[in-house]
Design an enzyme around this catalytic site. Structure first.
Site, mmCIF file in Angstrom:
data_model
loop_
_atom_site.group_PDB
_atom_site.id
_atom_site.type_symbol
_atom_site.label_atom_id
_atom_site.label_comp_id
_atom_site.label_asym_id
_atom_site.label_seq_id
_atom_site.Cartn_x
_atom_site.Cartn_y
_atom_site.Cartn_z
ATOM 1 N N HIS A 133 0.834 -1.198 0.000
ATOM 2 C CA HIS A 133 0.000 0.000 0.000
ATOM 3 C C HIS A 133 0.881 1.266 0.000
ATOM 4 O O HIS A 133 1.721 1.416 0.876
ATOM 5 C CB HIS A 133 -0.910 -0.013 1.238
ATOM 6 N N TYR A 416 -7.957 19.869 37.698
ATOM 7 C CA TYR A 416 -7.133 20.709 36.812
ATOM 8 C C TYR A 416 -6.253 21.680 37.588
ATOM 9 O O TYR A 416 -6.220 22.888 37.322
ATOM 10 C CB TYR A 416 -8.012 21.442 35.795
#
Ligand code: HEM
Ligand SMILES: Nc1nc2c(c(=O)[nH]1)N[C@H]1C(S)=C(S)[C@@H](COP(=O)(O)O)O[C@H]1N2
Ligand SMILES: [Mo]
Length: 570
Positions: A133, A416
């Site tokens: 490919h 966070y």
């Protein structure tokens, strides 16, 4: 016999590609075409419209190709036409081929078990084609599933000769019921989530969190929206753009309410190219040092897009923001329209000066990469806060509040945030650390996977990746080492799609987009294993720490140590 079959495909390919499109500069020798992944460049064999525009006009096209090329190879090629026609034929036409279920197809997703794919309701066994490919091992991403979503991203396949090759490998047709997606369970809050690209590697299905494969991430400077990493805390809300309202509070004159049309028509449209990165990007590496809590993100919880919309500062000023408000307000809070079972919405805030600053470039974005925001990325409106951690870029934006206080949401107050490596879940005090806003300098290698190998006979090794820094700091250099950091090479930086004119350098402090980088170095001789490393430097001369332990933190955020990839030489 099997081998012969695929070699015959390639024996004629150079003729097909070169002569039918008249664009190939030099003939591709068969050896190189068969020599492995990514080594063949057939160029962009453009289409001559008069005979490439319809996959159904095969006979006409063959005749024409034959005339142009005038070779026996092309005549032999015509013999394949019946199979080729099947490739593009609809399954409603009578075919004497076996019928397979999706389940059966899905079983064939490796070179050992065979590689099957579907296209337009047909089933193909492409095992023999994988090694030859032109696009290399990427083809395996479609193994066991449909080609359509991949070919939508790689337009090089929209050519008749590609369909002809595919036709060679047809083994059956897909069962009718598998061509229609099974209806979702309406009781499931995630049943109305949008469809996603099958190439994404999924960290969590519900809520949906996924990142693209690293090798695809840096194939393009602007990440296609379908591949852009997706980070959802909750089900994706279904928002009707006709009844959508954006509420703005904390400004003189009481709350304002805008329709989507107000946002689009009353304010100038601005476009900003900005990279978004999740605070948890590269958490998996931190997790290997010592367990952390959170989704196990690899190196692709970062992506780059072109966002368009109204500037937040224009909207806030329009609704009365001025010195009076600025004397007391400190933050701008955002609330999403996605909420949990208790009705609590996703929320976050950013500092006021970022929101209203001339150079903040904060957008109320309604477009991503030139199209309406996809549902996963916040349709119809999200805030884009360039240079700031993903978590503050609130999607499905429902409310904006100008305030003296930060957002009180869980994600602003108790998540966070960064902590010392010595802090654990028994001792952590979330109030003691500031919410993450600007992110530190980051870079990673995308084309070499840890534990992969390169051929000893390779002369040059190409290393590729991304680099980005928060706060609008420009990436000024990326250093690459093949020996774990003893000796270094400087990589070439790219701030646009390959082959395009470089973008102008943004004014200082407004470099919101990543840079892709690449370097090709001679493969060191006599080494069994290489430790390939990258580190980036930003305009503030900040650089990445060399290892993870000193930056380890219990939540696994801000993971930005030198990216190290071990590669065997075989
Ligand atoms: C059976 C399935 C497939 C077939 C028959 C096929 C065939 C081809 C052919 C013939 C080309 C060369 C086109 C030209 O230049 O004229 C090509 C290029 C390419 N293919 Fe595929 N392909 C398949 C699946 C895929 C998939 C699933 C992906 C990605 C996930 C992919 C990625 C690429 C890329 C990136 C190139 C460009 C390579 C380069 O120019 O360096 N292909 N493919
Ligand atoms: N309303 C809402 N906004 C949100 C989130 C969310 O779950 N809900 N996730 C945040 C986090 S943590 C990140 S990293 C980014 C991810 O944006 P993306 O999915 O467009 O990549 O969206 C942010 N905005
Ligand atoms: Mo995130």
């Amino acid at each position: 016999m099997q081998r012969l079959r695929h070699c015959s495909v390639f024996a004629r390919l150079p003729f097909t590609v070169a002569q039918s499109s008249r664009q190939l500069k030099k003939p591709v020798p068969l050896v190189s075409a068969c020599s492995g992944f990514g080594s063949v460049r057939w160029g962009s064999s453009g289409t001559d419209q008069h005979y490439h525009n319809s996959s159904r006009r095969f006979r006409f096209r063959y005749a024409l190709t034959g005339l142009i090329a005038g070779t026996g190879a092309v005549l032999a090629y015509g013999l394949h036409h019946s199979k080729a026609e099947q490739a593009s034929a609809s399954v409603t036409e009578p075919l004497s081929l076996p019928i397979y279920s999706q389940e059966e197809v899905t079983k064939h997703r490796s070179l050992e078990n065979g590689v099957w794919v579907t296209y337009n309701g047909n089933v193909y066994d492409i095992t023999e084609f994988v090694a030859v490919h032109p696009g290399g091992a990427k083809i395996l991403l479609a193994a066991g599933g449909a080609l359509e979503p991949f070919w939508a991203l790689y337009a090089v396949h929209k050519q008749d000769h590609v369909l002809e090759i595919l036709g060679e490998y047809q083994v059956g047709v897909l069962r009718a019921e598998d061509r229609v997606k099974a209806a979702a369970d309406p009781a499931d809050p995630y049943s109305t989530d949008p469809p996603r690209h099958p190439a994404l590697s999924v960290n969590s299905q519900k809520p949906f969190n996924a990142e693209p494969p690293p090798a695809l991430l840096t194939d393009s400077y602007i990440t296609p929206s379908a591949l852009f990493f997706k980070r959802n805390h909750l089900p994706v809300p279904l928002v009707d753009p006709k009844t959508y309202r954006l509420i703005i509070e904390g400004l003189p004159g009481g709350p304002a309410s805008l329709t989507l049309d107000d946002l689009k028509s009353r304010f100038p449209k601005h476009t900003v190219t900005a990279t978004l990165q999740c605070a948890g990007n590269r958490r998996a590496e931190m997790n290997k040092v010592k367990r952390v809590k959170g989704l196990n993100w690899g190196i692709s919880a970062i992506s780059n897009a072109k966002w368009s919309g109204a500037r937040l500062t224009d909207v806030l000023h329009h609704y009365g923001f001025g010195p009076d408000v600025a004397s007391t307000a400190r933050h701008v809070r955002f609330e999403g329209l996605d909420s949990d079972v208790t009705g609590t919405a996703y929320g976050a805030s950013i500092p006021l000066n970022k929101a209203v600053g001339e150079d903040g470039d904060v957008l109320l974005a309604y477009e991503m990469n030139g199209e309406d925001l996809p549902r996963d990325h916040g349709f119809p409106v999200r805030v884009v806060v360039p240079g700031v951690v993903g978590a503050r870029n609130v999607k499905w934006l429902g409310r904006i509040v100008v305030s003296s206080e930060e957002s009180q949401s869980h994600w602003q107050q108790n998540d966070y945030k960064g902590f010392s490596p010595g802090t654990d879940w028994d001792t952590v005090d979330f109030k003691s650390a500031p919410a993450i806003q600007e992110l530190p300098i980051q870079s990673a290698i995308t084309n070499l996977a840890d534990g992969s190998s390169v051929d000893r006979d390779t002369e040059d090794l190409t290393v590729r990746g991304y680099a980005w820094s928060g706060g609008g700091r420009e990436v000024v250099r990326v250093d690459v080492s093949l020996d774990g950091g003893k000796t270094w090479h400087v990589a070439e930086l790219q701030n646009c799609e390959k082959g395009e004119e470089p973008a102008p350098t943004p004014s200082p402090g407004r470099s919101w987009a990543w840079k892709l980088w690449e370097i090709t170095v001679p493969l060191p001789e006599g080494e069994e294993e290489l430790e390939v490393v990258c580190k980036a430097v930003d305009s503030g001369y900040n650089t990445q720490p060399d290892s993870i332990p000193p930056i380890w933190n219990l939540r696994g955020v801000l993971s930005n140590a030198w990216h190290r990839v071990k590669v065997k030489v075989k």
